[in-house]
Write a protein that holds these residues in place. Structure first.
Motif, PDB file in Angstrom:
ATOM      1  N   PHE A  78       4.481 -11.380  15.871  1.00  0.00           N
ATOM      2  CA  PHE A  78       3.321 -10.495  15.713  1.00  0.00           C
ATOM      3  C   PHE A  78       3.706  -9.260  14.903  1.00  0.00           C
ATOM      4  O   PHE A  78       2.969  -8.804  14.037  1.00  0.00           O
ATOM      5  CB  PHE A  78       2.778 -10.076  17.091  1.00  0.00           C
ATOM      6  N   TYR A  79       4.862  -8.721  15.223  1.00  0.00           N
ATOM      7  CA  TYR A  79       5.322  -7.545  14.483  1.00  0.00           C
ATOM      8  C   TYR A  79       5.694  -7.917  13.051  1.00  0.00           C
ATOM      9  O   TYR A  79       5.323  -7.234  12.102  1.00  0.00           O
ATOM     10  CB  TYR A  79       6.515  -6.903  15.191  1.00  0.00           C
ATOM     11  N   LEU A  80       6.422  -9.025  12.919  1.00  0.00           N
ATOM     12  CA  LEU A  80       6.873  -9.445  11.589  1.00  0.00           C
ATOM     13  C   LEU A  80       5.700  -9.657  10.650  1.00  0.00           C
ATOM     14  O   LEU A  80       5.715  -9.215   9.505  1.00  0.00           O
ATOM     15  CB  LEU A  80       7.678 -10.746  11.702  1.00  0.00           C
ATOM     16  N   GLN A  81       4.649 -10.325  11.166  1.00  0.00           N
ATOM     17  CA  GLN A  81       3.504 -10.593  10.320  1.00  0.00           C
ATOM     18  C   GLN A  81       2.868  -9.294   9.832  1.00  0.00           C
ATOM     19  O   GLN A  81       2.587  -9.127   8.646  1.00  0.00           O
ATOM     20  CB  GLN A  81       2.478 -11.428  11.086  1.00  0.00           C
ATOM     21  N   ALA A  82       2.678  -8.360  10.777  1.00  0.00           N
ATOM     22  CA  ALA A  82       2.071  -7.078  10.404  1.00  0.00           C
ATOM     23  C   ALA A  82       2.956  -6.340   9.400  1.00  0.00           C
ATOM     24  O   ALA A  82       2.469  -5.774   8.416  1.00  0.00           O
ATOM     25  CB  ALA A  82       1.853  -6.225  11.653  1.00  0.00           C
ATOM     26  N   ALA A  83       4.258  -6.384   9.629  1.00  0.00           N
ATOM     27  CA  ALA A  83       5.163  -5.617   8.769  1.00  0.00           C
ATOM     28  C   ALA A  83       5.281  -6.241   7.379  1.00  0.00           C
ATOM     29  O   ALA A  83       5.275  -5.528   6.372  1.00  0.00           O
ATOM     30  CB  ALA A  83       6.539  -5.518   9.432  1.00  0.00           C
ATOM     31  N   VAL A  84       5.346  -7.574   7.318  1.00  0.00           N
ATOM     32  CA  VAL A  84       5.431  -8.232   6.002  1.00  0.00           C
ATOM     33  C   VAL A  84       4.174  -7.909   5.193  1.00  0.00           C
ATOM     34  O   VAL A  84       4.236  -7.583   4.011  1.00  0.00           O
ATOM     35  CB  VAL A  84       5.601  -9.761   6.149  1.00  0.00           C
ATOM     36  N   GLN A  85       3.015  -7.971   5.874  1.00  0.00           N
ATOM     37  CA  GLN A  85       1.771  -7.648   5.170  1.00  0.00           C
ATOM     38  C   GLN A  85       1.753  -6.195   4.723  1.00  0.00           C
ATOM     39  O   GLN A  85       1.346  -5.883   3.610  1.00  0.00           O
ATOM     40  CB  GLN A  85       0.571  -7.924   6.072  1.00  0.00           C
ATOM     41  N   ALA A  86       2.187  -5.312   5.602  1.00  0.00           N
ATOM     42  CA  ALA A  86       2.178  -3.879   5.263  1.00  0.00           C
ATOM     43  C   ALA A  86       3.061  -3.613   4.047  1.00  0.00           C
ATOM     44  O   ALA A  86       2.658  -2.935   3.104  1.00  0.00           O
ATOM     45  CB  ALA A  86       2.661  -3.060   6.449  1.00  0.00           C
TER      46      ALA A  86
ATOM     47  N   ARG B 219      12.433   6.429   2.586  1.00  0.00           N
ATOM     48  CA  ARG B 219      11.604   7.581   2.204  1.00  0.00           C
ATOM     49  C   ARG B 219      10.238   7.206   1.658  1.00  0.00           C
ATOM     50  O   ARG B 219       9.336   8.026   1.625  1.00  0.00           O
ATOM     51  CB  ARG B 219      12.328   8.425   1.149  1.00  0.00           C
ATOM     52  N   VAL B 220      10.109   5.974   1.160  1.00  0.00           N
ATOM     53  CA  VAL B 220       8.827   5.594   0.560  1.00  0.00           C
ATOM     54  C   VAL B 220       8.152   4.471   1.360  1.00  0.00           C
ATOM     55  O   VAL B 220       7.049   4.636   1.870  1.00  0.00           O
ATOM     56  CB  VAL B 220       8.992   5.177  -0.919  1.00  0.00           C
ATOM     57  N   ALA B 221       8.849   3.342   1.491  1.00  0.00           N
ATOM     58  CA  ALA B 221       8.206   2.175   2.116  1.00  0.00           C
ATOM     59  C   ALA B 221       7.865   2.426   3.580  1.00  0.00           C
ATOM     60  O   ALA B 221       6.737   2.183   4.011  1.00  0.00           O
ATOM     61  CB  ALA B 221       9.113   0.953   1.973  1.00  0.00           C
ATOM     62  N   LEU B 222       8.832   2.938   4.357  1.00  0.00           N
ATOM     63  CA  LEU B 222       8.581   3.137   5.786  1.00  0.00           C
ATOM     64  C   LEU B 222       7.427   4.104   6.053  1.00  0.00           C
ATOM     65  O   LEU B 222       6.513   3.759   6.798  1.00  0.00           O
ATOM     66  CB  LEU B 222       9.852   3.627   6.497  1.00  0.00           C
ATOM     67  N   PRO B 223       7.433   5.309   5.471  1.00  0.00           N
ATOM     68  CA  PRO B 223       6.312   6.206   5.769  1.00  0.00           C
ATOM     69  C   PRO B 223       4.963   5.663   5.315  1.00  0.00           C
ATOM     70  O   PRO B 223       3.963   5.859   5.999  1.00  0.00           O
ATOM     71  CB  PRO B 223       6.659   7.504   5.041  1.00  0.00           C
ATOM     72  N   LEU B 224       4.932   4.939   4.197  1.00  0.00           N
ATOM     73  CA  LEU B 224       3.643   4.425   3.722  1.00  0.00           C
ATOM     74  C   LEU B 224       3.156   3.273   4.594  1.00  0.00           C
ATOM     75  O   LEU B 224       1.967   3.085   4.776  1.00  0.00           O
ATOM     76  CB  LEU B 224       3.757   3.974   2.260  1.00  0.00           C
TER      77      LEU B 224
END
Lengths: 260, 259
Positions: B135-143, B168-173
Motif C-alpha cells: 500500500f505504501y509502495l504503490q502510493a510512493a511510486v505514484q508520488a 531536498r527535492v523529491a521527498l518534500p514534494l
C-alpha cells in the motif's frame, strides 16, 4: 580545440527520438543562438541531450575545453557536473521553497561547507542584484511570471554556470510580462557573455535575445547562421512564417504552423 | 435505480449501526474490560507502529528507485510487489511460513544463526510488513512518478547530487502522498489477521493482536468481540478523518498559493 579563453559550447550529436533521429551540430560562442522549429522537431530533446538527460548514440559535446560527452571516448558527465544553467518554460522553481531558499539551493549544491546563514545572505544578494530583494520570503506561487523568471535566473547564475540553456523563456507569460521579461533577459544574456542556446517559438524572442539562429526540422539543423541572413532567406516554410509574422507577437507554441 | 442504490447503502450502513447499538453501552463497556483487550491493544499499537516505520524506511528508497528506473524488470518487480494486495492474507501467511518457518526454505539458516522468528512477536511484525508494504509502495511510486521532470532536471543542472535530489527535492514534494500511503499502510497492518494467524499464531499477550483477539473473543462472548471491533472501527474512522483533513489542508495550502 585548444584552451581558448572565450567560452564556447560545441555540440555534434546523433540520438534516436522514436519516430526520427536527432542529428545536430551547433557551435555557440558569446553570441546567443536561437533554436527554432515546429513542434516535435526535436528542440527540447536537443536541450535535454546537451544537459545529459538524454544519452545520444554518437557524438561529442564540449564546453570550452571540457568534454561533457564523447561517445567514442565513453565520456558521459552526469548532469550535475556539467555546469549548465537550464531554465525550462515554467522556470522550474521549487514550489516548496521560498525565493531565497530556491537560490540558496543552488549555492548549497556547489559549496556544501558554507553555513546556512551565510548561504541565505548570499542568496539575498543575488535577489537584490535582480531587483527582487523584497520578495525573498515569498513562495514561487505568490510571485508573478516576471518575478519568477528573475528568481529562476538568479538561481541559475548562483550555480556559476558555464553556459545557459533556455526553453521558451517567455511562452508561459502574459503579453505585458513578456515584454518586460524579454528586455530583462536580453540585458542579462548580453552582460553575462556565456554561450546561450534559446529554444523559442516566438519571433520577438529571437529578435530581442539572439544574434544567431539555427532552424531545426525533423531532428536536423537545416540552417544555422546570423539572424539577418536567416530572416532574409528562410530555409523552411516554418522559418519564413516565423519571421514574416515577426512584428506580431505570437501567443505560444500552440499556434505554430504545421508543415506540408 | 435510486432504490437499488438505497438498498446497497442500507446494507453497508446497517452492520455499523448494529455494531454500535447492539447490547447497549453497558455490554460494550463490560466487553472492553475483558482480559484479552489490553494486551491485544498494546500489542497491536506497538507492532503496527514498528511495521509502519520499517515499511516507510525501506519503502521510500525502493519506491524512488522503482519510479526512476528505466529498467524493464523494474515494471515486473512493481507488479510482483503488488501481489500481497490481491492474494488472500492466509496465502501470505503460508508463504512466510514456508520461507522463514522452522522447516522453511531459509528457516534452517536462520535457526543456525540462533533466530526463529515464527510464532513470535517478530512474526507479527513480519506478517504486517508483508501485507501492508504494497500500500505504501504503490502510493510512493505514484508520488515520485508524478513529480515534475522539469524540477528534477533543474535541480540536477544546478548541481544537486542524487542524494540531495532525493532528500531536498523529491521527498518534500512527494510528502503529502507519502503520508497518505503510510496511513493506509498502517490501517492495513492494524487490520491484519490471516497472515498473522498462520505465521505468528494466536497467543494472548504474545502474538494476539486486536483482530485475533476478536476471533478468540467470539467464542467467549459476542459483546467482547463487539467491543474490540468497535475499538478498531474508532481507529479506522479517526484515520479517515485525519486523511480528509490532511488532504483538504494540503489542497487549501496549494490552492491559496495559486494566484
Amino acid at each position: 580545440m585548444t584552451g581558448n579563453s572565450a567560452p564556447r559550447l560545441s555540440v555534434a550529436v546523433q540520438a534516436g527520438l522514436g519516430s526520427f533521429t536527432l542529428q545536430a551540430s551547433l557551435e555557440v560562442g558569446a553570441e546567443p543562438l536561437a533554436l527554432v522549429g515546429p513542434n516535435g522537431s526535436g528542440k527540447t530533446s536537443l536541450l535535454l541531450t546537451i544537459l545529459g538527460l538524454h544519452k545520444p548514440e554518437r557524438g561529442r559535446i564540449v564546453l570550452s575545453d571540457e568534454i561533457l560527452f564523447d561517445a567514442a571516448l565513453a565520456i558521459d558527465r552526469p548532469t550535475e557536473e556539467r555546469h549548465l544553467a537550464y531554465l525550462p518554460q515554467d522556470f522550474g522553481l521549487f514550489p516548496h521553497l521560498t525565493a531565497i531558499d530556491n537560490v540558496a539551493f543552488a549555492l548549497a549544491c556547489r559549496s556544501a561547507r558554507v553555513s546556512t546563514k551565510q548561504r541565505r545572505s548570499e542568496a539575498m544578494a543575488w535577489l537584490e542584484r535582480f531587483g527582487i530583494g523584497n520578495l525573498g520570503e515569498r513562495n514561487p506561487s505568490r510571485l508573478s511570471g516576471g518575478e519568477r523568471q528573475r528568481v529562476a535566473l538568479a538561481r541559475a547564475l548562483a550555480s556559476s554556470p558555464k553556459a545557459l540553456l533556455l526553453d521558451e523563456p517567455t511562452a508561459s507569460l502574459d503579453v505585458e510580462a513578456r515584454v518586460e521579461v524579454r528586455a530583462f533577459l536580453a540585458e542579462s544574456i548580453r552582460s553575462l557573455g556565456l554561450p546561450t542556446i534559446l529554444v523559442t517559438h516566438d519571433a520577438m524572442d529571437v529578435e530581442a535575445l539572439a544574434s544567431r539562429v539555427a532552424v531545426l526540422e525533423k531532428g536536423h539543423v537545416v540552417a544555422c547562421g546570423l539572424l539577418s541572413d536567416v530572416r532574409r532567406a528562410p530555409p523552411t516554410s516554418f522559418a519564413s512564417r516565423l519571421f514574416s509574422s515577426s512584428t506580431v507577437p505570437k501567443t505560444s507554441g500552440i499556434a505554430s504552423p504545421s508543415l506540408q | 435505480m435510486l432504490g437499488l442504490g438505497g438498498l446497497l447503502l442500507l446494507f453497508l450502513v446497517l452492520p455499523f449501526v448494529a455494531l454500535v447499538l447492539d447490547g447497549g453501552p453497558e455490554a460494550i463497556w463490560r466487553g472492553l474490560g475483558c482480559s484479552l483487550t489490553w494486551p491485544a491493544l498494546r500489542l497491536s499499537l506497538g507492532t503496527t507502529l514498528i511495521s509502519v516505520v520499517l515499511v516507510v524506511v525501506g519503502g521510500t528508497p525502493l519506491a524512488w528507485w522503482l519510479a526512476r528506473s528505466r529498467w524493464r524488470s523494474a515494471r515486473w518487480l512493481e507488479i510482483l510487489l503488488q501481489l500481497p494486495v490481491v492474494i488472500p492474507p492466509a496465502v501470505g501467511g503460508i508463504a512466510l511460513l514456508l520461507a522463514f518457518g522452522r522447516r522453511g526454505l531459509f528457516g534452517g539458516t536462520l535457526e543456525r544463526l540462533g533466530w526463529t522468528p515464527a510464532f513470535s512477536v517478530v512474526a507479527v511484525v513480519m506478517a504486517q510488513v508483508f501485507v501492508s508494504a504494497p500500500f505504501y509502495l504503490q502510493a510512493a511510486v505514484q508520488a515520485f512518478g508524478r513529480l515534475d521532470p522539469n524540477l528534477l532536471a533543474v535541480a540536477r543542472s544546478l548541481g544537486a547530487s542524487p542524494p540531495r535530489l532525493f532528500v531536498r527535492v523529491a521527498l518534500p514534494l512527494a510528502r503529502p502522498w507519502l503520508i497518505g500511503g503510510a496511513a493506509m499502510s498502517w490501517a492495513r497492518a492494524l487490520g491484519e489477521f490471516g497472515a498473522t494467524l498462520m505465521f505468528a499464531g494466536n497467543m494472548t499477550g504474545k502474538t494476539q493482536t486486536l483482530p485475533l483477539a476478536i476471533y478468540t473473543a467470539l467464542e467467549l462472548d459476542i459483546h467482547t468481540a463487539q467491543a474490540l471491533s468497535l475499538l478498531l472501527v474508532v481507529f479506522a474512522f479517526a484515520l479517515l478523518l485525519f486523511l480528509r483533513r490532511f488532504n483538504r489542508g494540503f489542497e487549501a495550502a496549494r490552492g491559496a498559493a495559486t494566484p
